[in-house]
Write an enzyme that holds these catalytic residues in place. Structure first.
Site, PDB file in Angstrom:
ATOM      1  CB  ALA A   8      30.974  34.981  50.198  1.00 55.52           C
ATOM      2  N   GLY A   9      33.256  37.854  49.757  1.00 55.54           N
ATOM      3  CA  GLY A   9      33.899  38.919  50.531  1.00 55.54           C
ATOM      4  C   GLY A   9      33.040  40.173  50.490  1.00 55.54           C
ATOM      5  NE  ARG A  87      41.370  49.412  40.191  1.00 58.38           N
ATOM      6  CZ  ARG A  87      41.409  50.742  40.101  1.00 58.38           C
ATOM      7  NH1 ARG A  87      42.358  51.335  39.413  1.00 58.38           N
ATOM      8  NH2 ARG A  87      40.481  51.472  40.701  1.00 58.38           N
ATOM      9  CG  ASN A  94      43.285  38.658  42.364  1.00 61.10           C
ATOM     10  OD1 ASN A  94      43.433  37.950  43.372  1.00 61.10           O
ATOM     11  ND2 ASN A  94      42.865  39.907  42.444  1.00 61.10           N
ATOM     12  CB  VAL A 117      33.916  42.706  39.765  1.00 62.45           C
ATOM     13  CG1 VAL A 117      32.508  42.618  39.231  1.00 62.45           C
ATOM     14  CG2 VAL A 117      34.054  41.926  41.052  1.00 62.45           C
ATOM     15  NE  ARG A 150      35.364  54.715  42.981  1.00 69.48           N
ATOM     16  CZ  ARG A 150      36.074  53.601  43.065  1.00 69.48           C
ATOM     17  NH1 ARG A 150      36.920  53.280  42.099  1.00 69.48           N
ATOM     18  NH2 ARG A 150      35.954  52.805  44.098  1.00 69.48           N
ATOM     19  CG  HIS A 174      38.974  49.342  36.960  1.00 67.95           C
ATOM     20  ND1 HIS A 174      38.301  50.487  37.309  1.00 67.95           N
ATOM     21  CD2 HIS A 174      38.979  48.568  38.077  1.00 67.95           C
ATOM     22  CE1 HIS A 174      37.940  50.405  38.579  1.00 67.95           C
ATOM     23  NE2 HIS A 174      38.342  49.260  39.060  1.00 67.95           N
TER      24      HIS A 174
HETATM   25  N1  LIG Z   1      36.147  46.039  39.071  1.00 67.71           N
HETATM   26  C1  LIG Z   1      36.008  46.909  40.043  1.00 67.71           C
HETATM   27  O1  LIG Z   1      35.551  48.023  39.828  1.00 67.71           O
HETATM   28  C2  LIG Z   1      36.403  46.539  41.450  1.00 67.71           C
HETATM   29  C3  LIG Z   1      36.078  47.381  42.537  1.00 67.71           C
HETATM   30  C4  LIG Z   1      36.394  46.959  43.834  1.00 67.71           C
HETATM   31  C5  LIG Z   1      37.054  45.748  44.030  1.00 67.71           C
HETATM   32  N2  LIG Z   1      37.379  44.982  42.941  1.00 67.71           N
HETATM   33  C6  LIG Z   1      38.061  43.688  43.098  1.00 67.71           C
HETATM   34  O2  LIG Z   1      37.119  42.697  43.486  1.00 67.71           O
HETATM   35  C7  LIG Z   1      37.805  41.628  44.149  1.00 67.71           C
HETATM   36  C8  LIG Z   1      37.091  41.286  45.452  1.00 67.71           C
HETATM   37  O3  LIG Z   1      37.160  42.382  46.349  1.00 67.71           O
HETATM   38  P1  LIG Z   1      36.580  42.263  47.828  1.00 67.71           P
HETATM   39  O4  LIG Z   1      36.630  43.607  48.424  1.00 67.71           O
HETATM   40  O5  LIG Z   1      35.303  41.500  47.829  1.00 67.71           O
HETATM   41  O6  LIG Z   1      37.720  41.337  48.508  1.00 67.71           O
HETATM   42  P2  LIG Z   1      37.516  40.381  49.787  1.00 67.71           P
HETATM   43  O7  LIG Z   1      38.876  39.990  50.237  1.00 67.71           O
HETATM   44  O8  LIG Z   1      36.580  41.024  50.761  1.00 67.71           O
HETATM   45  O9  LIG Z   1      36.777  39.097  49.180  1.00 67.71           O
HETATM   46  C9  LIG Z   1      37.356  38.227  48.252  1.00 67.71           C
HETATM   47  C10 LIG Z   1      36.765  36.851  48.526  1.00 67.71           C
HETATM   48  O10 LIG Z   1      37.182  35.955  47.483  1.00 67.71           O
HETATM   49  C11 LIG Z   1      37.300  34.681  48.098  1.00 67.71           C
HETATM   50  N3  LIG Z   1      38.043  33.757  47.254  1.00 67.71           N
HETATM   51  C12 LIG Z   1      39.394  33.654  47.082  1.00 67.71           C
HETATM   52  N4  LIG Z   1      39.668  32.650  46.223  1.00 67.71           N
HETATM   53  C13 LIG Z   1      38.488  32.111  45.848  1.00 67.71           C
HETATM   54  C14 LIG Z   1      38.114  31.049  44.986  1.00 67.71           C
HETATM   55  N5  LIG Z   1      39.036  30.333  44.324  1.00 67.71           N
HETATM   56  N6  LIG Z   1      36.813  30.764  44.843  1.00 67.71           N
HETATM   57  C15 LIG Z   1      35.868  31.471  45.515  1.00 67.71           C
HETATM   58  N7  LIG Z   1      36.155  32.497  46.341  1.00 67.71           N
HETATM   59  C16 LIG Z   1      37.445  32.812  46.502  1.00 67.71           C
HETATM   60  C17 LIG Z   1      37.975  34.982  49.425  1.00 67.71           C
HETATM   61  O11 LIG Z   1      37.845  33.906  50.331  1.00 67.71           O
HETATM   62  C18 LIG Z   1      37.237  36.246  49.861  1.00 67.71           C
HETATM   63  O12 LIG Z   1      36.117  35.947  50.681  1.00 67.71           O
HETATM   64  C19 LIG Z   1      39.262  42.119  44.323  1.00 67.71           C
HETATM   65  O13 LIG Z   1      40.085  41.569  43.319  1.00 67.71           O
HETATM   66  C20 LIG Z   1      39.144  43.625  44.153  1.00 67.71           C
HETATM   67  O14 LIG Z   1      40.345  44.208  43.715  1.00 67.71           O
HETATM   68  C21 LIG Z   1      37.057  45.359  41.685  1.00 67.71           C
END
Ligand SMILES: NC(=O)c1ccc[n+]([C@@H]2O[C@H](COP(=O)([O-])OP(=O)(O)OC[C@H]3O[C@@H](n4cnc5c(N)ncnc54)[C@H](O)[C@@H]3O)[C@@H](O)[C@H]2O)c1
Length: 309
Positions: A8-9, A87, A94, A117, A150, A174
Site C-alpha cells: 500500500a505504498g 533496479r 525484494n 510490478v 514514456r 525493464h
Molecule cells: N514495474 C514498474 O514499472 C515499476 C514502476 C515504479 C515502481 N516499481 C516498483 O514497485 C515497487 C513499489 O514501489 P512504491 O513506490 O510503491 O514503493 P513504496 O515504498 O511507496 O511502497 C512499497 C510498500 O510495500 C510494502 N511492503 C514491504 N514488504 C511487504 C510485504 N511483505 N507484504 C506487503 N507489503 C509489503 C511497504 O510497507 C510499502 O508500503 C518497488 O519495487 C518499485 O521499484 C515498478
C-alpha cells in the site's frame, strides 16, 4: 470481481485508486505489513466515492484472509529505488518480499491472475511464478506499458504534437536492455522516421531507457507512481473485462522472436485467463537482435534469482 493490491505504498495505493475508480470490480483489497496504512487509505478512498461517483469498495488489511479468492492480484510490495541505484540493486531485498507474497497468494487465491510490478521487474515476475507454482499464463509483469507511455510522451514532446497522436511500443527488459521500437512508431499516422531525425530518435530511445531514473533523481525519495499505476490498471482492466487487447507485458516466452523459457517484455493478448497469446510483430534486424540480447541478460539474472525467494 475481487482484485487485491499487495503493498500500500505509492504504487499500490494509486493503483487501488485507479482500479476502484474505474468501477468494474466489486471489491479492491489493499494490503501491507504496516499496521493501519492500508486500512486508513481504504477509508480515505471509500470516502471519495460519493464525490467521484463510483461504487467499488476498498478494504484495507494486514493479513491475507481478506484477500482470499481474489480473481486478480497486483504485487507492488517491495522497496523502490533511491537516486543512483539501479533496479538490480533491489534484487535481494525484494526477492525475499515477493517470495513471501507468492507463498501467501498461492495459498489464499490459487486461481488468481497475477500482475507483478516490484523491481527488478523481469526477475521478480519469474520469481513469483516459480514460488507460487502458478501456470506461466497466469503470472505476468508490468513494465512495457509504462516504458511505452514514456516513449510516446517523449516523442510527442519532441515532435510538438499531442501525446494522443503517437503510437509506439517498447519491448525487452525493464532496465538497461529495454528495447524501444522506433520502426513501429507513428506520429499522427506517419512513420516516426518521417517526422524526427535519426539523431532525435536515438536521443529519445536513450531517454526512454533512463525514464525511471530521471524521475527518481528528481523525487530523491521513492520512484514514479502516477504513470506506473496507470500502466498496471490498464492491464488489470483488460484481464478483468476479458478484452483481448494487445499490450506490451512481461510474459513467458515459448519460442517467439527466437526466445524461449524466459520472462521478457513482448506484445501479448490479455484476457480473463491471463496472457492468451504472445504476438510476433515485424521488427528490424537490429531491434530483433536487441530483444534477444535483452532475453539473455534477463535469463542470466533469473538464474541468480533461482536461489532467492
Ligand atoms: N514495474 C514498474 O514499472 C515499476 C514502476 C515504479 C515502481 N516499481 C516498483 O514497485 C515497487 C513499489 O514501489 P512504491 O513506490 O510503491 O514503493 P513504496 O515504498 O511507496 O511502497 C512499497 C510498500 O510495500 C510494502 N511492503 C514491504 N514488504 C511487504 C510485504 N511483505 N507484504 C506487503 N507489503 C509489503 C511497504 O510497507 C510499502 O508500503 C518497488 O519495487 C518499485 O521499484 C515498478
Amino acid at each position: 470481481m475481487k482484485i487485491t493490491v499487495v503493498g500500500a505504498g505509492k504504487y499500490g495505493s494509486t493503483t487501488a485508486q485507479r482500479v476502484a475508480q474505474a468501477d468494474y470490480a466489486d471489491e479492491v483489497v489493499l494490503t501491507d505489513i504496516i499496521e493501519g496504512l492500508p486500512q486508513g487509505l481504504a477509508l480515505d478512498l471509500n470516502q471519495s466515492r460519493p464525490l467521484e461517483g463510483y461504487e467499488t469498495k476498498v478494504t484495507g488489511a494486514n493479513d491475507y484472509a481478506a484477500t482470499a479468492g481474489s480473481d486478480i492480484v497486483i504485487v507492488t510490495a517491495g522497496k523502490p529505488r533511491k537516486p543512483g541505484m539501479s533496479r538490480m540493486d533491489l534484487l535481494k531485498d525484494n526477492a525475499e518480499i515477493v517470495g513471501s507474497v507468492a507463498r501467501e497468494i498461492a495459498a489464499t487465491s490459487p486461481e488468481a491472475v497475477v500482475v507483478v510490478v516490484s523491481n527488478p521487474l523481469d526477475e521478480m515476475t519469474a520469481l513469483f511464478q516459480r514460488v507460487s507454482g502458478f501456470p506461466h499464463q497466469r503470472v505476468m509483469g508490468q513494465a512495457g506499458m509504462l516504458d511505452t507511455a514514456r516513449f510516446c510522451d517523449k516523442i510527442a514532446e519532441r515532435a510538438g504534437v499531442s501525446p494522443l497522436a503517437v503510437e509506439a511500443l517498447t519491448l525487452g527488459s525493464h532496465g538497461d536492455t529495454m528495447v524501444p521500437v522506433p520502426s513501429l512508431a507513428t506520429v499522427a499516422g506517419k512513420p516516426l522516421q518521417e517526422v524526427l531525425s535519426a539523431g532525435d530518435i536515438e536521443e529519445i530511445v536513450q531517454a526512454t531507457r533512463d525514464g525511471g531514473a530521471e524521475v527518481v533523481a528528481l523525487l530523491k525519495a521513492g520512484s514514479a507512481y502516477y504513470a506506473p499505476s496507470s500502466a498496471a490498471a490498464k492491464m488489470v482492466a483488460s484481464i478483468a473485462k476479458d478484452t483481448g487487447d494487445r499490450m506490451p507485458v512481461c510474459a513467458w516466452t515459448t519460442g517467439e522472436y527466437g526466445v524461449s523459457d524466459v520472462y521478457l517484455g513482448v506484445p501479448a493478448v490479455l484476457g480473463r485467463a491471463g496472457v492468451l497469446q504472445v504476438v510476433e510483430l515485424d521488427l528490424t534486424e537490429e531491434e530483433l537482435a536487441n530483444l534477444r540480447e535483452a532475453a539473455e541478460a534477463v535469463r542470466s539474472k533469473q538464474a541468480d534469482v533461482d536461489s532467492l525467494g
